[in-house]
Design a protein around this motif. Structure first.
Motif, mmCIF file in Angstrom:
data_model
loop_
_atom_site.group_PDB
_atom_site.id
_atom_site.type_symbol
_atom_site.label_atom_id
_atom_site.label_comp_id
_atom_site.label_asym_id
_atom_site.label_seq_id
_atom_site.Cartn_x
_atom_site.Cartn_y
_atom_site.Cartn_z
ATOM 1 N N PRO A 59 -2.449 -71.476 45.054
ATOM 2 C CA PRO A 59 -2.254 -70.445 44.020
ATOM 3 C C PRO A 59 -1.975 -69.066 44.598
ATOM 4 C CG PRO A 59 -4.175 -71.803 43.536
ATOM 5 C CD PRO A 59 -3.770 -72.119 44.930
ATOM 6 N N VAL A 60 -2.656 -68.709 45.690
ATOM 7 C CA VAL A 60 -2.437 -67.392 46.284
ATOM 8 C C VAL A 60 -1.033 -67.305 46.876
ATOM 9 C CG1 VAL A 60 -3.292 -65.711 47.958
ATOM 10 C CG2 VAL A 60 -4.901 -67.201 46.768
ATOM 11 N N ALA A 61 -0.580 -68.389 47.504
ATOM 12 C CA ALA A 61 0.775 -68.406 48.055
ATOM 13 C C ALA A 61 1.812 -68.243 46.946
ATOM 14 C CB ALA A 61 1.012 -69.701 48.824
ATOM 15 N N VAL A 62 1.594 -68.889 45.802
ATOM 16 C CA VAL A 62 2.522 -68.769 44.674
ATOM 17 C C VAL A 62 2.536 -67.338 44.142
ATOM 18 C CG1 VAL A 62 2.944 -69.500 42.301
ATOM 19 C CG2 VAL A 62 2.365 -71.196 44.034
ATOM 20 N N VAL A 63 1.350 -66.741 43.996
ATOM 21 C CA VAL A 63 1.267 -65.363 43.506
ATOM 22 C C VAL A 63 1.932 -64.402 44.476
ATOM 23 C CG1 VAL A 63 -0.329 -63.471 43.008
ATOM 24 C CG2 VAL A 63 -0.760 -65.734 42.066
ATOM 25 N N ASN A 64 1.708 -64.602 45.775
ATOM 26 C CA ASN A 64 2.341 -63.736 46.772
ATOM 27 C C ASN A 64 3.859 -63.831 46.709
ATOM 28 O OD1 ASN A 64 -0.096 -62.810 47.727
ATOM 29 N ND2 ASN A 64 -0.202 -64.256 49.425
ATOM 30 N N ASP A 115 -5.171 -60.617 44.874
ATOM 31 C CA ASP A 115 -6.378 -61.214 44.306
ATOM 32 C C ASP A 115 -7.607 -60.686 45.029
ATOM 33 O OD1 ASP A 115 -6.024 -62.415 46.747
ATOM 34 O OD2 ASP A 115 -6.788 -64.361 46.097
ATOM 35 N N TYR A 116 -7.425 -59.672 45.859
ATOM 36 C CA TYR A 116 -8.503 -59.083 46.658
ATOM 37 C C TYR A 116 -9.154 -60.111 47.576
ATOM 38 C CZ TYR A 116 -7.917 -55.315 43.324
ATOM 39 O OH TYR A 116 -7.368 -54.317 42.556
ATOM 40 N N GLY A 117 -8.469 -61.215 47.819
ATOM 41 C CA GLY A 117 -8.990 -62.232 48.727
ATOM 42 C C GLY A 117 -10.146 -63.039 48.171
ATOM 43 N N VAL A 118 -10.420 -62.927 46.877
ATOM 44 C CA VAL A 118 -11.608 -63.567 46.303
ATOM 45 C C VAL A 118 -11.373 -65.040 45.997
ATOM 46 C CG1 VAL A 118 -13.177 -63.553 44.320
ATOM 47 C CG2 VAL A 118 -12.474 -61.401 45.369
ATOM 48 N N PRO A 178 -13.804 -66.489 58.171
ATOM 49 C CA PRO A 178 -12.360 -66.231 58.090
ATOM 50 C C PRO A 178 -11.910 -65.774 56.701
ATOM 51 C CG PRO A 178 -12.775 -68.272 59.270
ATOM 52 C CD PRO A 178 -14.073 -67.858 58.674
ATOM 53 N N LEU A 179 -12.511 -66.331 55.655
ATOM 54 C CA LEU A 179 -12.128 -65.950 54.298
ATOM 55 C C LEU A 179 -12.648 -64.563 53.946
ATOM 56 C CD1 LEU A 179 -12.725 -69.325 52.417
ATOM 57 C CD2 LEU A 179 -10.637 -68.470 53.489
ATOM 58 N N THR A 206 -13.116 -62.147 56.124
ATOM 59 C CA THR A 206 -12.251 -61.229 56.868
ATOM 60 C C THR A 206 -10.893 -61.088 56.196
ATOM 61 O OG1 THR A 206 -13.356 -61.900 58.911
ATOM 62 C CG2 THR A 206 -11.243 -60.778 59.124
ATOM 63 N N TYR A 207 -10.368 -62.205 55.672
ATOM 64 C CA TYR A 207 -9.088 -62.142 54.948
ATOM 65 C C TYR A 207 -9.209 -61.222 53.734
ATOM 66 C CZ TYR A 207 -5.499 -63.557 51.637
ATOM 67 O OH TYR A 207 -4.478 -63.549 50.719
ATOM 68 N N SER A 208 -10.322 -61.303 53.016
ATOM 69 C CA SER A 208 -10.532 -60.427 51.872
ATOM 70 C C SER A 208 -10.576 -58.962 52.316
ATOM 71 C CB SER A 208 -11.836 -60.807 51.158
ATOM 72 O OG SER A 208 -12.109 -59.924 50.089
ATOM 73 N N TYR A 209 -11.240 -58.718 53.432
ATOM 74 C CA TYR A 209 -11.344 -57.353 53.968
ATOM 75 C C TYR A 209 -9.970 -56.816 54.361
ATOM 76 C CZ TYR A 209 -13.176 -53.518 56.847
ATOM 77 O OH TYR A 209 -13.463 -52.287 57.377
ATOM 78 N N GLU A 210 -9.144 -57.675 54.957
ATOM 79 C CA GLU A 210 -7.792 -57.259 55.360
ATOM 80 C C GLU A 210 -6.894 -57.030 54.153
ATOM 81 O OE1 GLU A 210 -6.706 -60.567 57.683
ATOM 82 O OE2 GLU A 210 -7.831 -59.964 59.463
ATOM 83 N N THR A 211 -7.087 -57.851 53.102
ATOM 84 C CA THR A 211 -6.216 -57.783 51.934
ATOM 85 C C THR A 211 -6.293 -56.428 51.255
ATOM 86 O OG1 THR A 211 -6.437 -60.158 51.588
ATOM 87 C CG2 THR A 211 -5.697 -58.862 49.714
ATOM 88 N N VAL A 212 -7.477 -55.822 51.233
ATOM 89 C CA VAL A 212 -7.656 -54.529 50.556
ATOM 90 C C VAL A 212 -7.731 -53.389 51.560
ATOM 91 C CG1 VAL A 212 -8.725 -55.486 48.497
ATOM 92 C CG2 VAL A 212 -10.140 -54.960 50.468
ATOM 93 N N TRP A 213 -7.217 -53.627 52.786
ATOM 94 C CA TRP A 213 -7.091 -52.587 53.804
ATOM 95 C C TRP A 213 -8.420 -51.914 54.116
ATOM 96 C CZ3 TRP A 213 -2.690 -52.975 56.264
ATOM 97 C CH2 TRP A 213 -1.601 -53.512 55.587
ATOM 98 N N GLY A 214 -9.425 -52.727 54.335
ATOM 99 C CA GLY A 214 -10.677 -52.198 54.863
ATOM 100 C C GLY A 214 -11.721 -51.838 53.822
#
Length: 271
Positions: free
Chosen positions: A176-181, A194-197, A231-232, A234-242
């Motif tokens: 779903p995230v890949a489709v939204v992106n 999706d803020y990585g959630v 990893p997930l 950290t991905y959420s943290y990266e998605t919203v730029w810190g």
């Protein structure tokens, strides 16, 4: 006894047998053998650690591919202008994804070998600051994932039920995230992030389902999901730029899921 058993083996075979013996002794000393609670715990966590790194690597790859395909510039020009460090990072991500898929579909040894190599490459890049995400987060998370995968006892690796659940979790967290992106690039969706959630929500739901099927309190399953989750997070943290708030929210998901699972199991036992 070991010397007599390996007397007729070739030198590489004897070396491998000695390494297996030493590794087993180390596992017993550290309490990570299959008979120990810690060994069983990491046997549960390892497939989901692989699934988590596959989700993150897959999202990075699909985001890069969508931008490559949808850009008006020719593909050859874009590839020739790609930074070498970024290309190596994408190669490591591809290695992690292919390795995780290989491991979760039945070839655990070969798959984990590829995934571990990709994670170690990512950790090295993060240490020297050679890719887009700076700081110590990336190498630490990659090494934690490697530790969780390697801590799984050898005779508990490749459990079909857990591998199938982890594979389903990875697919549900990534697609779903890949489709939204992809839709964001083309303007097909109004959602920009999706803020990585979402992947973390799928992980927490999977832990709850495993606990309900095992009729346990959910603490062991949610603990394993928490160990697999860096990893997930950290991905959420990266998605919203810190911004740390979505990352803290993803961790809160596990606590809420664990509490709800324990409550449901308590009610079911009383009945």
């Amino acid at each position: 006894m070991h010397r007599e058993m390996t007397a007729d083996m070739s030198a590489p075979a004897r070396l491998r047998a000695g390494a297996d013996l030493a590794a087993h002794a180390l596992r017993v000393r550290l309490g990570l053998d299959s008979a120990s609670p810690a060994g069983r715990f990491f046997a549960l966590a390892a497939p989901f650690a692989l699934a988590a790194v596959a989700v993150v690597g897959g999202l990075h790859l699909t985001r890069w591919y969508a931008g490559l395909v949808l850009s008006p510039a020719p593909v050859g020009v874009q590839l020739s202008a790609t930074d070498g460090a970024w290309s190596l990072y994408m190669l490591c991500s591809l290695l992690v994804c292919v390795g995780a898929i290989t491991a979760l579909t039945g070839r655990w040894g070969a798959g984990t070998g590829m995934a571990v190599c990709g994670l170690l490459g990512t950790a090295v890049q993060g240490t020297v600051g050679a890719h887009m995400y700076d700081g110590a987060t990336v190498p630490v998370v990659a090494l934690l994932a490697v530790a969780v995968v390697l801590a799984c006892p050898p005779d508990r690796r490749g459990d079909r039920r857990l591998s199938a659940a982890a594979g389903a979790m990875a697919a549900a967290g990534w697609f779903p995230v890949a489709v939204v992106n992809a839709g964001t690039y083309t303007g097909a969706f109004g959602v920009t992030t999706d803020y990585g959630v979402w992947p973390m929500l799928v992980l927490a739901f999977t832990g709850a389902v495993l606990a309900l099927r095992a009729r346990s309190s959910g603490l062991r399953e949610m603990g394993a999901m928490a160990v697999a989750s860096p990893p997930l997070v950290t991905y959420s943290y990266e998605t919203v730029w810190g911004d740390p708030r979505p990352s803290l929210g993803t961790l809160l998901l596990l606590l809420v899921a664990a509490a709800l699972t324990a409550l449901f199991q308590a009610v079911r036992r009383r009945r």
